[in-house]
Design an enzyme around this catalytic site. Structure first.
Site, PDB file in Angstrom:
ATOM      1  N   LEU A  49       0.819  -1.216   0.000  1.00 51.22           N
ATOM      2  CA  LEU A  49       0.000   0.000   0.000  1.00 51.22           C
ATOM      3  C   LEU A  49       0.849   1.261   0.000  1.00 51.22           C
ATOM      4  CD1 LEU A  49      -2.984  -0.841   2.376  1.00 51.22           C
ATOM      5  CD2 LEU A  49      -3.022  -0.573  -0.106  1.00 51.22           C
ATOM      6  N   CYS A  50       1.938   1.263   0.742  1.00 52.27           N
ATOM      7  CA  CYS A  50       2.797   2.445   0.793  1.00 52.27           C
ATOM      8  C   CYS A  50       3.467   2.699  -0.551  1.00 52.27           C
ATOM      9  CB  CYS A  50       3.827   2.307   1.903  1.00 52.27           C
ATOM     10  SG  CYS A  50       3.074   2.254   3.550  1.00 52.27           S
ATOM     11  N   THR A  51       3.858   1.633  -1.234  1.00 53.81           N
ATOM     12  CA  THR A  51       4.449   1.792  -2.559  1.00 53.81           C
ATOM     13  C   THR A  51       3.413   2.319  -3.548  1.00 53.81           C
ATOM     14  OG1 THR A  51       6.092   0.084  -2.124  1.00 53.81           O
ATOM     15  CG2 THR A  51       5.638   0.591  -4.447  1.00 53.81           C
ATOM     16  N   ALA A  54       3.004   6.002  -2.724  1.00 54.92           N
ATOM     17  CA  ALA A  54       4.201   6.741  -3.135  1.00 54.92           C
ATOM     18  C   ALA A  54       4.255   6.912  -4.649  1.00 54.92           C
ATOM     19  CB  ALA A  54       5.453   6.025  -2.638  1.00 54.92           C
TER      20      ALA A  54
END
Length: 158
Positions: A49-51, A54
């Site tokens: 999710l963070c990728t 980002a």
């Protein structure tokens, strides 16, 4: 024993911070004065999710630049992990390391959260916008990754 996290609101002064960044520099609230900025807190570099979040910010970065915004991502990752994240994902904006969770705590982005049915202490995915004087113009806790860019586009009139 946990304490309730701070909850900031639009119109509040943005809490000060001074953090090390990917690439060996530092970023502080004072560095951001003079232009608006988007500050987003995320749990961990190089996770799914963070990728996604980002890369969505990367793919829409020019929209922020055109509107005069700087973008700063803050996570509890150590700087070497942020360096790898920037390199692997070709991220054009600043990533800062908050291993002590001080900035996250000041923004209310560190606290108790439900992770797979278990209450844990961790980063609460959150996004803030500040104006050129350091006043919060957007406060969003528990940001949904798929709707992050649309939220920013709408709320910041980008």
């Amino acid at each position: 024993m946990s304490t309730a996290p701070v909850k900031l609101a639009v119109g509040d002064p943005a809490p000060a911070f001074d953090l090390p960044t990917a690439g060996g520099g530092r970023v502080s609230l004072d560095d951001l004065r003079g232009a608006p900025a988007v500050i987003w807190f995320y749990p961990a570099a190089n996770t799914t999710l963070c990728t996604t979040q980002a890369c969505d910010l990367r793919d829409n970065h020019q929209m922020f630049v055109d509107a005069g915004y700087r973008v700063v991502g803050i996570s509890p990752d150590p700087v070497p992990e942020l360096d790898r994240f920037v390199s692997e994902q070709d991220l054009p904006y600043t990533l800062a390391s908050d291993e002590s969770h001080e900035a996250m705590t000041a923004y209310g982005a560190w606290g108790e959260k439900n992770m797979y049915g278990k209450l844990v202490q961790g980063t609460i995915r959150s996004t803030f916008a500040i104006d050129a004087e350091g006043t919060l113009t957007l406060v969003k806790y528990r940001v949904g990754t798929p709707k992050h860019i649309e939220l920013l586009r709408t709320k910041l009139s980008l």
